[in-house]
Design an enzyme around this catalytic site. Structure first.
Site, PDB file in Angstrom:
ATOM      1  N   THR A 263       0.855  -1.187   0.000  1.00 38.84           N
ATOM      2  CA  THR A 263       0.000   0.000   0.000  1.00 38.84           C
ATOM      3  C   THR A 263       0.896   1.244   0.000  1.00 38.84           C
ATOM      4  OG1 THR A 263      -0.194   0.183   2.415  1.00 38.84           O
ATOM      5  CG2 THR A 263      -1.782  -1.242   1.277  1.00 38.84           C
TER       6      THR A 263
ATOM      7  N   GLY B   4       4.510   6.396  -3.107  1.00 38.76           N
ATOM      8  CA  GLY B   4       5.396   7.246  -2.306  1.00 38.76           C
ATOM      9  C   GLY B   4       6.844   6.799  -2.369  1.00 38.76           C
TER      10      GLY B   4
ATOM     11  N   ILE C 123       9.037   5.651  -0.006  1.00 37.51           N
ATOM     12  CA  ILE C 123       9.346   4.374   0.630  1.00 37.51           C
ATOM     13  C   ILE C 123       8.647   3.241  -0.100  1.00 37.51           C
ATOM     14  CG2 ILE C 123       9.018   3.007   2.730  1.00 37.51           C
ATOM     15  CD1 ILE C 123       9.532   5.558   4.338  1.00 37.51           C
ATOM     16  N   GLY C 124       7.393   3.449  -0.493  1.00 36.78           N
ATOM     17  CA  GLY C 124       6.662   2.416  -1.219  1.00 36.78           C
ATOM     18  C   GLY C 124       7.346   2.033  -2.509  1.00 36.78           C
TER      19      GLY C 124
ATOM     20  N   TYR D 130      -0.732  11.909  14.872  1.00 35.88           N
ATOM     21  CA  TYR D 130       0.073  11.000  14.044  1.00 35.88           C
ATOM     22  C   TYR D 130       0.805   9.992  14.928  1.00 35.88           C
ATOM     23  CZ  TYR D 130       3.611   9.529  10.629  1.00 35.88           C
ATOM     24  OH  TYR D 130       4.429   8.796   9.797  1.00 35.88           O
TER      25      TYR D 130
END
Length: 240
Positions: free
Chosen positions: A8, A12, A14-15, A148
């Site tokens: 998921t 991005g 890191i993705g 967060y």
């Protein structure tokens, strides 16, 4: 036999790094994204040099029913990488209810329900990996990022609890807690802020998305066969 992983937040920083690393290791991938279709198109081009199957899936995981759109497009699965997320900066007293609900749904409810829906596929195989990309703030908390920090802390509890529930079924559940990683999320800070941050980190610099991808690669491998329920910090010594 092909191995399939869901990532998921694949659009991005890191993705993307996780997807490229897993593709190099022979995984076919479900590439989840919400709005950044151009980034997914570019990632698909980068993945074309590998031999796997790469399936983009658009879904809004901040929406209560967004997870359904994702899971209904997933068939075979061997690894689930929960990486999608968003940040909110500001004082708690300024947090709007809608923002709080959006954070909880994105970071806690959607990952939990995605896992619930896909878990039977892993149980049938009696094998698999679930990895949650959390945050250093889930471990230690941060002023001006209270909400967060809260949802990231909940992710750590999810990892620890679920790992005990499915350990005898051959499924391992672990988390990664990145520190300051040079991704687009860091663009809210100017270079002076980054320089100051570097001074706080014992290793003297921000991490890279590839640093996180390497840990994910290890955790899904047989080299980590006896590791479950753990949170791996990747923060340059910033928090120990």
């Amino acid at each position: 036999m092909k191995k399939y992983a869901l990532v998921t937040g694949a659009s991005g920083g890191i993705g993307r790094a996780i997807c490229l690393q897993l593709a190099r290791e022979g995984y076919s991938l479900y590439l989840h994204y919400f709005q950044n279709k151009d980034s997914i198109k570019k990632l698909m081009e980068e993945l074309s040099s590998y031999d796997g199957e790469y399936i983009p899936i658009q879904a809004d995981l901040s929406s209560p029913d967004g997870y359904r759109r994702l899971v209904e497009n997933i068939f075979s699965i061997d690894a689930i990488i929960h990486n999608s997320g968003m940040s909110r900066y500001g004082l708690l007293v300024d947090l709007e209810r809608e923002q709080a609900e959006e954070l909880v749904t994105t970071h806690v409810t959607s990952p939990m329900l995605i896992t619930k829906e896909l878990l039977p596929k892993l149980l049938q195989k009696r094998a698999g990996n679930i990895i949650v990309i959390s945050s250093i703030w889930g471990q230690t908390g941060a002023a001006c990022e209270v909400a967060y920090s809260t949802v990231k802390g909940a992710q750590l509890s999810f990892v620890k609890a679920l790992s005990k529930e499915v350990a005898l079924d051959g499924i391992r559940v672990n988390g990664v807690a990145p520190g300051a990683i040079r991704t687009p999320m860091m663009t809210v800070f100017n270079e002076e802020d980054i320089a100051s941050l570097n001074e706080e980190i014992p290793m003297g610099h921000l991490g890279s998305p590839e640093n996180i991808a390497d840990v994910v690669s290890f955790l899904v491998s047989e080299k980590a066969a006896y590791i479950t329920g753990q949170i791996i910090p990747v923060n340059g010594g910033w928090y120990t």
